[in-house]
Design an enzyme around this catalytic site. Structure first.
Site, mmCIF file in Angstrom:
data_model
loop_
_atom_site.group_PDB
_atom_site.id
_atom_site.type_symbol
_atom_site.label_atom_id
_atom_site.label_comp_id
_atom_site.label_asym_id
_atom_site.label_seq_id
_atom_site.Cartn_x
_atom_site.Cartn_y
_atom_site.Cartn_z
ATOM 1 N N HIS A 1 38.915 37.857 39.102
ATOM 2 C CA HIS A 1 38.404 35.551 39.050
ATOM 3 C C HIS A 1 39.764 35.576 39.251
ATOM 4 O O HIS A 1 39.869 34.357 39.324
ATOM 5 C CB HIS A 1 38.334 36.253 37.770
ATOM 6 C CG HIS A 1 40.042 35.958 36.731
ATOM 7 N ND1 HIS A 1 39.780 36.566 34.701
ATOM 8 C CD2 HIS A 1 40.895 36.519 36.524
ATOM 9 C CE1 HIS A 1 40.879 36.811 34.517
ATOM 10 N NE2 HIS A 1 41.467 36.255 35.540
ATOM 11 N N HIS B 1 42.439 31.051 30.303
ATOM 12 C CA HIS B 1 43.931 30.862 29.891
ATOM 13 C C HIS B 1 44.291 29.516 30.250
ATOM 14 O O HIS B 1 45.005 28.857 30.791
ATOM 15 C CB HIS B 1 44.154 31.276 31.951
ATOM 16 C CG HIS B 1 43.294 32.307 32.699
ATOM 17 N ND1 HIS B 1 42.657 32.673 32.602
ATOM 18 C CD2 HIS B 1 44.074 33.652 33.076
ATOM 19 C CE1 HIS B 1 41.596 33.441 33.509
ATOM 20 N NE2 HIS B 1 43.466 34.019 33.594
ATOM 21 N N HIS C 1 47.627 43.317 38.039
ATOM 22 C CA HIS C 1 48.702 42.452 38.546
ATOM 23 C C HIS C 1 49.739 41.869 37.115
ATOM 24 O O HIS C 1 49.723 42.028 36.995
ATOM 25 C CB HIS C 1 47.807 41.421 39.198
ATOM 26 C CG HIS C 1 46.773 40.087 38.548
ATOM 27 N ND1 HIS C 1 46.101 41.183 37.843
ATOM 28 C CD2 HIS C 1 47.221 38.866 37.926
ATOM 29 C CE1 HIS C 1 45.370 40.300 37.479
ATOM 30 N NE2 HIS C 1 46.016 39.019 37.069
ATOM 31 N N GLU D 1 44.085 42.505 31.639
ATOM 32 C CA GLU D 1 42.177 42.055 32.135
ATOM 33 C C GLU D 1 41.571 42.760 31.921
ATOM 34 O O GLU D 1 40.211 42.581 31.485
ATOM 35 C CB GLU D 1 42.241 40.896 32.946
ATOM 36 C CG GLU D 1 43.209 39.300 32.626
ATOM 37 C CD GLU D 1 43.397 38.769 34.044
ATOM 38 O OE1 GLU D 1 44.042 37.568 33.548
ATOM 39 O OE2 GLU D 1 42.929 38.681 34.948
HETATM 40 C C1 DHB Z 1 46.414 34.903 39.238
HETATM 41 C C2 DHB Z 1 45.560 36.095 38.994
HETATM 42 C C3 DHB Z 1 45.152 35.832 37.710
HETATM 43 O O1 DHB Z 1 44.173 36.825 36.453
HETATM 44 C C4 DHB Z 1 44.646 34.265 36.869
HETATM 45 O O2 DHB Z 1 44.316 34.171 35.765
HETATM 46 C C5 DHB Z 1 46.299 33.553 37.931
HETATM 47 C C6 DHB Z 1 46.275 34.015 38.955
HETATM 48 C C7 DHB Z 1 47.273 35.211 41.236
HETATM 49 O O3 DHB Z 1 47.073 35.719 41.809
HETATM 50 O O4 DHB Z 1 47.230 33.709 41.049
HETATM 51 FE FE FE Z 2 43.628 36.227 35.023
#
Ligand code: DHB
Ligand code: FE
Length: 285
Positions: free
Chosen positions: A12, A59, A194, A241
């Protein structure tokens, strides 16, 4: 009886939505990512459900960080697109399905999942970017009403992968007991690996992501056995996530057929993945 016809797992990342909103999908940096979505989008356009359940996380945009429900469900008629600080995305508001929401709520509470109820909710990129991945050009409206199912993945202690898979299985039973004859698409969102902050900011783990993509369809129980700590170690603090994919998978049949998947990195700081499964396939006796 309601029936799940497909499950779509997708990252997302907010910049994916921004690239779509700004007409950048053909830019050299983005083209391979968006080309990778096309086969799934074409199949989904042929298989429009009556309603979709989107398993996602907020978020700290729609819900203040003072209140962090582990699991929640939206019961509203309509969900506004959240302003995350750069103005609202130019995409339609999300139409809800309060009847289905209330049925799922009652069934899940009866099964021991005490969901927090959102009678009002602004939905952030966690929900709108997956809708855009599904339907890049929605026009005035998304393809169908949506029930948002919320999961805390941003504050410790996040629910375990096993608990998410069990919630998905209970969700599958709740859908099957809905008296209306409707078809359902279910989205599991977030990931892939991530980490946005801290000493490992920028961390991505393609080996882990590949394993996850290979296994989610065939052996979700193996993924559900991973501890919270192991998930964060292997996928990063935001990679957790991915537990939301297990709720989608748990709501589907034992056997599913992979329609399409694609993996791309990086999108912003994140490994972006998509996996689409057909739920209408013969089951073992
Ligand atoms: C990013 C990834 C995410 O899952 C999020 O919620 C906000 C930013 C990113 O990689 O920039
Ligand atoms: Fe996210």
């Amino acid at each position: 009886m309601a029936e799940v016809i497909w499950g779509l797992a997708t990252s997302h990342v907010p910049s994916i939505g921004a690239a779509m909103d700004r007409g950048r999908t053909e830019d050299p940096n983005w083209k391979d990512l968006f080309d990778g979505y096309a086969p799934a989008q074409a199949w989904l356009a042929e298989h429009r459900p009556d309603v979709a359940i989107v398993v996602y996380n907020d978020h700290a945009n729609g819900i203040d960080l003072d209140i962090v429900p582990t699991f929640g469900i939206g019961t509203a008629e309509r969900y506004r697109v959240a302003d995350e600080g750069f103005g609202q995305r130019p995409v339609p508001d999300v139409v809800g399905d309060p009847d289905l929401s209330l049925h799922l709520l009652e069934s899940l509470v009866d099964e021991g999942f005490d969901l927090t109820v959102f009678q009002e909710l602004d939905v952030d990129h966690g929900l709108t970017v997956p809708l855009s991945v599904w339907t890049p050009d929605p026009g005035d409206a998304w393809p169908c009403p949506v029930v948002p199912l919320l999961v805390n993945v941003i504050q410790y202690p996040q629910p375990t992968a096993a608990r998410c898979y069990a919630l998905g299985q209970a969700l599958g039973r709740a859908i099957a007991s809905y008296p209306e004859d409707v078809t359902v698409g279910i989205l599991g969102t977030g990931g892939m690996s991530h980490q946005l902050a801290g000493a490992r900011a920028g961390f991505i783990n393609p080996e882990f992501d590949t394993m996850w993509l290979d296994t989610i369809g065939t052996d979700p129980v193996r993924l559900a056995a991973l501890s919270r700590e192991e998930l964060i170690r292997q996928a990063g603090s935001e990679g957790i996530e991915l537990i939301m994919w297990l709720i989608m998978r748990g709501a589907m049949n034992e056997q599913v057929a992979r329609v399409h998947s694609h993996y791309f990195l990086p999108a912003s700081n994140t490994a972006a993945g998509i996996a689409l499964f057909d739920n209408r396939v013969p089951q073992p006796a």
